[in-house]
Design a protein around this motif. Sequence first.
Motif, PDB file in Angstrom:
ATOM      1  N   ALA A 142     -33.404  -0.283 103.649  1.00  0.00           N
ATOM      2  CA  ALA A 142     -34.535  -1.025 103.292  1.00  0.00           C
ATOM      3  C   ALA A 142     -35.735  -0.977 104.405  1.00  0.00           C
ATOM      4  O   ALA A 142     -36.923  -0.907 103.731  1.00  0.00           O
ATOM      5  N   PHE A 143     -35.716  -1.020 105.520  1.00  0.00           N
ATOM      6  CA  PHE A 143     -36.615  -1.223 106.571  1.00  0.00           C
ATOM      7  C   PHE A 143     -37.579   0.252 106.361  1.00  0.00           C
ATOM      8  O   PHE A 143     -38.688   0.091 106.448  1.00  0.00           O
ATOM      9  N   PRO A 144     -36.925   1.400 106.410  1.00  0.00           N
ATOM     10  CA  PRO A 144     -37.833   2.590 106.281  1.00  0.00           C
ATOM     11  C   PRO A 144     -38.656   2.595 105.066  1.00  0.00           C
ATOM     12  O   PRO A 144     -40.230   2.698 104.970  1.00  0.00           O
ATOM     13  N   LEU A 145     -38.173   2.013 103.965  1.00  0.00           N
ATOM     14  CA  LEU A 145     -38.878   1.820 102.574  1.00  0.00           C
ATOM     15  C   LEU A 145     -40.072   0.815 102.929  1.00  0.00           C
ATOM     16  O   LEU A 145     -41.334   1.104 102.275  1.00  0.00           O
ATOM     17  N   VAL A 146     -39.841  -0.291 103.648  1.00  0.00           N
ATOM     18  CA  VAL A 146     -40.954  -1.273 103.773  1.00  0.00           C
ATOM     19  C   VAL A 146     -41.819  -0.896 104.653  1.00  0.00           C
ATOM     20  O   VAL A 146     -43.099  -1.010 104.342  1.00  0.00           O
ATOM     21  N   LEU A 147     -41.425  -0.014 105.669  1.00  0.00           N
ATOM     22  CA  LEU A 147     -42.577   0.581 106.344  1.00  0.00           C
ATOM     23  C   LEU A 147     -43.624   1.646 105.709  1.00  0.00           C
ATOM     24  O   LEU A 147     -44.607   1.612 105.582  1.00  0.00           O
ATOM     25  N   LEU A 148     -42.657   2.446 104.818  1.00  0.00           N
ATOM     26  CA  LEU A 148     -43.541   3.204 104.232  1.00  0.00           C
ATOM     27  C   LEU A 148     -44.305   2.877 103.026  1.00  0.00           C
ATOM     28  O   LEU A 148     -45.298   3.367 102.570  1.00  0.00           O
ATOM     29  N   GLY A 149     -43.849   1.588 102.694  1.00  0.00           N
ATOM     30  CA  GLY A 149     -44.799   0.740 101.625  1.00  0.00           C
ATOM     31  C   GLY A 149     -46.233   0.118 102.246  1.00  0.00           C
ATOM     32  O   GLY A 149     -46.717  -0.527 101.456  1.00  0.00           O
ATOM     33  N   VAL A 150     -46.387   0.236 103.354  1.00  0.00           N
ATOM     34  CA  VAL A 150     -47.693  -0.107 103.993  1.00  0.00           C
ATOM     35  C   VAL A 150     -48.811   0.651 103.343  1.00  0.00           C
ATOM     36  O   VAL A 150     -49.347   1.869 104.067  1.00  0.00           O
ATOM     37  N   GLY A 151     -49.552   0.314 102.576  1.00  0.00           N
ATOM     38  CA  GLY A 151     -50.810   1.194 101.985  1.00  0.00           C
ATOM     39  C   GLY A 151     -50.864   0.477 100.608  1.00  0.00           C
ATOM     40  O   GLY A 151     -50.382  -0.462  99.864  1.00  0.00           O
ATOM     41  N   ASP A 152     -51.921   1.279  99.982  1.00  0.00           N
ATOM     42  CA  ASP A 152     -52.171   0.995  98.614  1.00  0.00           C
ATOM     43  C   ASP A 152     -52.126   1.663  97.601  1.00  0.00           C
ATOM     44  O   ASP A 152     -52.617   1.332  96.395  1.00  0.00           O
ATOM     45  N   ASP A 153     -51.637   2.972  97.783  1.00  0.00           N
ATOM     46  CA  ASP A 153     -51.360   4.022  96.932  1.00  0.00           C
ATOM     47  C   ASP A 153     -50.102   3.642  95.932  1.00  0.00           C
ATOM     48  O   ASP A 153     -49.448   2.707  96.427  1.00  0.00           O
ATOM     49  N   ALA A 154     -50.005   4.322  94.884  1.00  0.00           N
ATOM     50  CA  ALA A 154     -48.869   4.048  93.957  1.00  0.00           C
ATOM     51  C   ALA A 154     -47.572   4.314  94.655  1.00  0.00           C
ATOM     52  O   ALA A 154     -46.682   3.510  94.431  1.00  0.00           O
ATOM     53  N   TRP A 155     -47.458   5.200  95.359  1.00  0.00           N
ATOM     54  CA  TRP A 155     -45.998   5.478  96.109  1.00  0.00           C
ATOM     55  C   TRP A 155     -45.985   4.614  97.221  1.00  0.00           C
ATOM     56  O   TRP A 155     -44.776   4.221  97.663  1.00  0.00           O
TER      57      TRP A 155
END
Length: 204
Positions: A142-155
């Motif tokens: 979960a943690f890598p995905l949460v960190l990668l989710g910091v941003g506003d783009d669709a991905w």
Amino acid sequence: MAGEPYDTERVLTVPNILSFIRLLGVPLFLWLLLERQSDVWAVVVLVVGGATDWLDGKLARSWHQRSRLGQVLDPLADRLYILATLLGFAIREIVPWWLVALLAARDVLMFTTIWPALRRRGFVSLPVHFLGKAATFALLYAFPLVLLGVGDDAWHTAARVAGWAFVIWGAGLYWWSGLLYIGQGVEVIRRIPVEPAASANERA
């Protein structure tokens, strides 16, 4: 038998070396996340940590290198990764502080209740439960995905949604497994008397 069966008393085994590498990754991850704010490299460290968590257990069983030290190092590394990641994320305001408290409370409860009593009975650890490993894997993924989710783009949004789904599932399993461990510990405490000091010293 105290905890899971083990094959060797050796310290320098491949699984133990992998566990040591994972432990060294904890301060590296925090430095990348908080000092450098290099999120991509921080994610790489988390991914490597998660991969070695799976690999050291597989090699220990396949190569008959399960050790008493490994029974301590492996869960220690897991908990340090989870705690360090939660603290780092909370400081960066990526996750709320209540999530840190929720997951930390489970380990505090275990370490202040059953573990002292188990140690007095000569137990290094309890057998690892499938739910405990599932919870750890869910949180480490979960943690890598949460960190990668910091941003506003669709991905970013997709990574954030997937990451939080793993966080919620992992947190539930983490507490469920903790309650199972406490139940196992209570049963051991009820059935096995305190180990005499002389016998404990001989075992150590």
